[in-house]
Design a protein around this motif. Structure first.
Motif, short mmCIF file in Angstrom:
data_model
loop_
_atom_site.label_atom_id
_atom_site.label_comp_id
_atom_site.label_asym_id
_atom_site.label_seq_id
_atom_site.Cartn_x
_atom_site.Cartn_y
_atom_site.Cartn_z
N PHE A 54 0.81 -1.24 0.26
CA PHE A 54 -0.14 0.10 0.14
C PHE A 54 0.89 1.43 0.18
O PHE A 54 0.46 2.20 -0.62
CB PHE A 54 -0.94 0.13 1.17
CG PHE A 54 -2.32 -0.88 0.53
CD1 PHE A 54 -3.21 -0.62 -0.34
CD2 PHE A 54 -2.50 -1.95 1.45
CE1 PHE A 54 -4.10 -1.18 -0.53
CE2 PHE A 54 -3.42 -2.89 1.04
CZ PHE A 54 -4.42 -2.54 0.04
N SER A 55 2.29 1.19 0.54
CA SER A 55 2.86 2.28 0.37
C SER A 55 3.05 2.88 -1.25
O SER A 55 2.98 4.06 -1.55
CB SER A 55 4.48 2.12 0.94
OG SER A 55 4.26 1.78 2.30
N ASP A 56 3.28 2.01 -2.00
CA ASP A 56 3.65 2.23 -3.42
C ASP A 56 2.13 2.42 -3.90
O ASP A 56 1.89 3.37 -4.76
CB ASP A 56 3.99 1.00 -4.04
CG ASP A 56 5.37 0.64 -3.61
OD1 ASP A 56 6.12 1.61 -3.21
OD2 ASP A 56 5.92 -0.67 -3.76
N PHE A 57 1.12 1.54 -3.78
CA PHE A 57 -0.30 1.73 -4.49
C PHE A 57 -0.87 3.19 -4.06
O PHE A 57 -1.32 3.99 -5.06
CB PHE A 57 -1.28 0.76 -3.84
CG PHE A 57 -2.51 0.53 -4.52
CD1 PHE A 57 -2.54 0.40 -6.12
CD2 PHE A 57 -3.72 0.89 -3.93
CE1 PHE A 57 -3.77 0.28 -6.58
CE2 PHE A 57 -4.79 0.79 -4.53
CZ PHE A 57 -5.02 0.48 -6.15
N LEU A 58 -0.73 3.63 -2.84
CA LEU A 58 -1.24 4.96 -2.28
C LEU A 58 -0.66 6.21 -2.87
O LEU A 58 -1.29 7.15 -3.23
CB LEU A 58 -1.29 4.99 -0.54
CG LEU A 58 -2.20 3.89 0.03
CD1 LEU A 58 -2.04 4.31 1.36
CD2 LEU A 58 -3.72 4.09 -0.62
N ALA A 59 0.54 5.64 -3.28
CA ALA A 59 1.45 6.80 -4.01
C ALA A 59 0.77 7.32 -5.51
O ALA A 59 0.83 8.63 -5.99
CB ALA A 59 3.08 6.65 -4.15
N LEU A 60 0.03 6.50 -5.80
CA LEU A 60 -0.67 6.55 -7.11
C LEU A 60 -1.96 7.41 -7.03
O LEU A 60 -2.65 7.83 -8.10
CB LEU A 60 -1.02 5.14 -7.88
CG LEU A 60 0.18 4.38 -8.20
CD1 LEU A 60 -0.21 2.88 -8.62
CD2 LEU A 60 1.12 5.01 -9.19
N GLY A 61 -2.58 7.71 -5.68
CA GLY A 61 -3.62 8.44 -5.57
C GLY A 61 -4.97 7.64 -6.02
O GLY A 61 -5.85 8.25 -6.60
N PRO A 62 -4.98 6.25 -5.67
CA PRO A 62 -6.19 5.53 -6.10
C PRO A 62 -7.51 6.18 -5.41
O PRO A 62 -7.75 6.44 -4.31
CB PRO A 62 -5.62 4.11 -5.76
CG PRO A 62 -5.24 4.34 -4.43
CD PRO A 62 -4.36 5.64 -4.50
N TRP A 63 -8.51 5.83 -6.18
CA TRP A 63 -9.86 5.93 -5.54
C TRP A 63 -10.75 5.04 -6.45
O TRP A 63 -10.80 4.76 -7.83
CB TRP A 63 -10.58 7.37 -6.11
CG TRP A 63 -11.76 7.71 -5.64
CD1 TRP A 63 -12.32 8.05 -4.39
CD2 TRP A 63 -12.94 7.51 -6.29
NE1 TRP A 63 -13.53 7.93 -4.15
CE2 TRP A 63 -14.31 7.52 -5.56
CE3 TRP A 63 -13.43 6.86 -7.58
CZ2 TRP A 63 -15.43 7.29 -5.90
CZ3 TRP A 63 -14.67 6.68 -8.16
CH2 TRP A 63 -15.64 6.91 -7.12
#
Length: 126
Positions: A54-63
């Motif tokens: 999630f550190s990497d995934f959240l950096a993408l700004g997912p919604w």
């Protein structure tokens, strides 16, 4: 627990994504949960590995939004599976199949297994 209650578990998870804090998202998973993530080939087996993803995934700004949900309940387990779409800060998106398996731990529903796989390209066998 009603169907709406189980749907609300996704809303809580999606809201945790919006926090941008991997620890906030990871806290929704049991300590020994399994995560088969959308944009990584590595299976995650515990909080440290899930938080790393999630550190990497959240950096993408997912919604995320659910396009199709199929909810079932069995005693202390609940399953929500279907199709969801993620939009990212750069304007890109990904549609994926998902399964969330939740277990009642005596005080709240926790994710014990989460599978998310990108939909195959249209026209591909399979």
């Amino acid at each position: 627990m009603t169907k709406n209650d189980i749907e609300a578990l996704f809303d809580e998870w999606n809201g945790a994504l919006q926090s941008g804090d991997p620890a906030h998202v990871t806290a929704l998973y049991e300590r020994d949960a399994i995560l088969l993530p959308t944009i990584s080939n590595q299976v995650r087996h515990n909080h440290a590995e899930i938080s790393d993803y999630f550190s990497d995934f959240l950096a993408l700004g997912p919604w995320g939004r659910i396009d199709e949900a199929n909810i079932r309940r069995f005693d202390g387990l609940a399953i929500n599976s279907g199709i969801y779409t993620f939009q990212f800060n750069d304007g890109s998106s990904v549609q994926a199949r998902f399964s969330f398996v939740y277990r009642w731990n005596g005080s709240r529903w926790m994710i014990i297994e989460h599978h998310s796989s990108r939909l195959p390209e249209c026209g591909q066998p399979g």
